[in-house]
Motif scaffolding. Structure first.
Motif, PDB file in Angstrom:
ATOM      1  N   ILE A   1       3.193  16.939  90.717  1.00  0.00           N
ATOM      2  CA  ILE A   1       2.100  17.368  91.604  1.00  0.00           C
ATOM      3  C   ILE A   1       2.467  18.708  92.251  1.00  0.00           C
ATOM      4  CG2 ILE A   1       0.834  16.742  93.722  1.00  0.00           C
ATOM      5  CD1 ILE A   1       0.233  14.874  91.346  1.00  0.00           C
ATOM      6  N   ASN A   2       1.502  19.631  92.320  1.00  0.00           N
ATOM      7  CA  ASN A   2       1.824  20.938  92.921  1.00  0.00           C
ATOM      8  C   ASN A   2       0.915  21.334  94.094  1.00  0.00           C
ATOM      9  OD1 ASN A   2      -0.492  21.650  91.643  1.00  0.00           O
ATOM     10  ND2 ASN A   2       0.364  23.322  90.432  1.00  0.00           N
ATOM     11  N   GLN A   3       0.088  20.395  94.558  1.00  0.00           N
ATOM     12  CA  GLN A   3      -0.730  20.677  95.746  1.00  0.00           C
ATOM     13  C   GLN A   3      -0.748  19.453  96.643  1.00  0.00           C
ATOM     14  OE1 GLN A   3      -4.777  21.991  94.903  1.00  0.00           O
ATOM     15  NE2 GLN A   3      -4.037  23.051  93.060  1.00  0.00           N
ATOM     16  N   ARG A   4      -0.964  19.697  97.920  1.00  0.00           N
ATOM     17  CA  ARG A   4      -1.090  18.570  98.848  1.00  0.00           C
ATOM     18  C   ARG A   4      -2.426  17.877  98.601  1.00  0.00           C
ATOM     19  NH1 ARG A   4       1.174  16.834 103.803  1.00  0.00           N
ATOM     20  NH2 ARG A   4      -0.384  16.130 105.322  1.00  0.00           N
TER      21      ARG A   4
ATOM     22  N   GLN B   1     -10.258  17.081  92.076  1.00  0.00           N
ATOM     23  CA  GLN B   1      -9.184  17.683  92.894  1.00  0.00           C
ATOM     24  C   GLN B   1      -7.820  17.233  92.377  1.00  0.00           C
ATOM     25  OE1 GLN B   1     -10.802  16.030  96.526  1.00  0.00           O
ATOM     26  NE2 GLN B   1     -11.330  18.073  97.318  1.00  0.00           N
ATOM     27  N   ALA B   2      -7.719  15.982  91.970  1.00  0.00           N
ATOM     28  CA  ALA B   2      -6.455  15.469  91.441  1.00  0.00           C
ATOM     29  C   ALA B   2      -6.064  16.227  90.180  1.00  0.00           C
ATOM     30  CB  ALA B   2      -6.588  13.970  91.149  1.00  0.00           C
ATOM     31  N   ARG B   3      -7.054  16.447  89.303  1.00  0.00           N
ATOM     32  CA  ARG B   3      -6.779  17.159  88.042  1.00  0.00           C
ATOM     33  C   ARG B   3      -6.232  18.556  88.326  1.00  0.00           C
ATOM     34  NH1 ARG B   3     -10.799  14.851  85.350  1.00  0.00           N
ATOM     35  NH2 ARG B   3     -12.366  16.149  86.340  1.00  0.00           N
ATOM     36  N   GLN B   4      -6.761  19.195  89.348  1.00  0.00           N
ATOM     37  CA  GLN B   4      -6.341  20.568  89.659  1.00  0.00           C
ATOM     38  C   GLN B   4      -4.981  20.626  90.351  1.00  0.00           C
ATOM     39  OE1 GLN B   4      -9.625  22.336  91.777  1.00  0.00           O
ATOM     40  NE2 GLN B   4     -10.981  22.127  89.999  1.00  0.00           N
ATOM     41  N   ALA B   5      -4.460  19.475  90.747  1.00  0.00           N
ATOM     42  CA  ALA B   5      -3.171  19.435  91.450  1.00  0.00           C
ATOM     43  C   ALA B   5      -2.022  19.019  90.526  1.00  0.00           C
ATOM     44  CB  ALA B   5      -3.254  18.481  92.635  1.00  0.00           C
ATOM     45  N   ILE B   6      -2.269  19.013  89.221  1.00  0.00           N
ATOM     46  CA  ILE B   6      -1.228  18.614  88.262  1.00  0.00           C
ATOM     47  C   ILE B   6      -0.495  19.859  87.770  1.00  0.00           C
ATOM     48  CG2 ILE B   6      -0.775  17.580  85.995  1.00  0.00           C
ATOM     49  CD1 ILE B   6      -3.267  15.803  86.455  1.00  0.00           C
ATOM     50  N   TRP B   7       0.837  19.925  88.022  1.00  0.00           N
ATOM     51  CA  TRP B   7       1.618  21.041  87.464  1.00  0.00           C
ATOM     52  C   TRP B   7       1.848  20.805  85.973  1.00  0.00           C
ATOM     53  CZ3 TRP B   7       5.717  22.396  84.585  1.00  0.00           C
ATOM     54  CH2 TRP B   7       6.105  23.751  84.626  1.00  0.00           C
TER      55      TRP B   7
END
Ligand code: ZN
Length: 229
Positions: free
Chosen positions: A82-85, A93-99
């Motif tokens: 994960i790369n975002q809080r 939003q979860a998809r966009q927070a995956i490194w």
């Protein structure tokens, strides 16, 4: 047990990823066939637990676990970095927070876990010990062409676990979103997405080969002790 890990997240070129090392959030039952192999009930709601940051160790180093507490099972799982809080996120939003994606072993002291389950006690003694989450490098999400992804674990040349993200009950983005409604996920945290069927005991000297689709394979072994013979 070697208790100091110095673990860092790495990319497939073996460069450190510029994210801290956080907690590991895991789902207990996310593949139907694995629920059946352990005679577990299908949960009414997802069953989550955590491993602390000291559970993380580099998978390419020999795998180790406490030997005096009964059998230790491998649970092969796709790991998400994960790369975002994320707090109360939706799936987008979860998809966009995956490194990126890696592979992990959710090491489980199965005899001990069975005892804890019978008594209705928490699972941390069986699943959250130092080194209980050997983990690979991560393929960046920008390098992943398509879902679903296949993944597998061979032990001593024989396929033990052969999974596919298509068989997940909760898909990766839904899973991360659901977790974020219970626990805030922070940059550098890891989400383990559940194990497919085929969990089994690890023995000292076992040779392991883990493969994530056509992105990478990693070989490792289980460290051998004098008491293993
Ligand atoms: Zn697991």
């Amino acid at each position: 047990m070697n208790r100091r890990t110095n673990y860092r997240h790495k990319d497939l070129s073996n460069n450190e990823v510029d994210l801290p090392v956080g907690k590991v959030v895991c789902i207990g039952r996310n593949y139907m066939a694995h629920i059946h192999e352990l005679n577990n009930e299908v949960p009414e709601q997802p069953l989550y637990f955590m491993k602390p940051s000291d559970s993380l160790v580099d998978l390419s180093q020999p795998v180790d676990f406490p030997r005096h507490l009964g059998s230790c099972h491998h649970e092969l799982e796709i790991a998400v970095l994960i790369n975002q809080r994320l707090t109360s996120a939706d799936a987008e939003q979860a998809r966009q927070a995956i490194w990126g994606y890696g592979l992990a072993l959710d090491l489980t002291l199965r005899d001990l876990q069975t005892k804890l389950k019978k008594k209705g006690q928490p699972w941390e003694r069986a699943k959250a010990f130092d080194g209980s989450c050997p983990i690979s490098s991560f393929v960046a999400v920008s390098d992943v062409q398509s879902q679903p992804m296949a993944f597998s674990l061979s032990v001593n040349g024989q396929v033990r676990q052969d999974g596919n993200t298509a068989n997940m009950m909760l898909k990766i983005d839904e899973l991360i979103a659901d977790i974020s409604h219970l626990f805030t996920l922070n940059p550098g945290d890891i989400v383990l997405t559940g194990t497919p069927e085929g969990v089994a005991e690890l023995k000292g000297g076992d040779g392991l080969l883990l493969t994530l689709d056509n992105y990478f394979s990693v070989e490792t072994l289980v460290s051998k002790r004098d008491s293993d013979d």
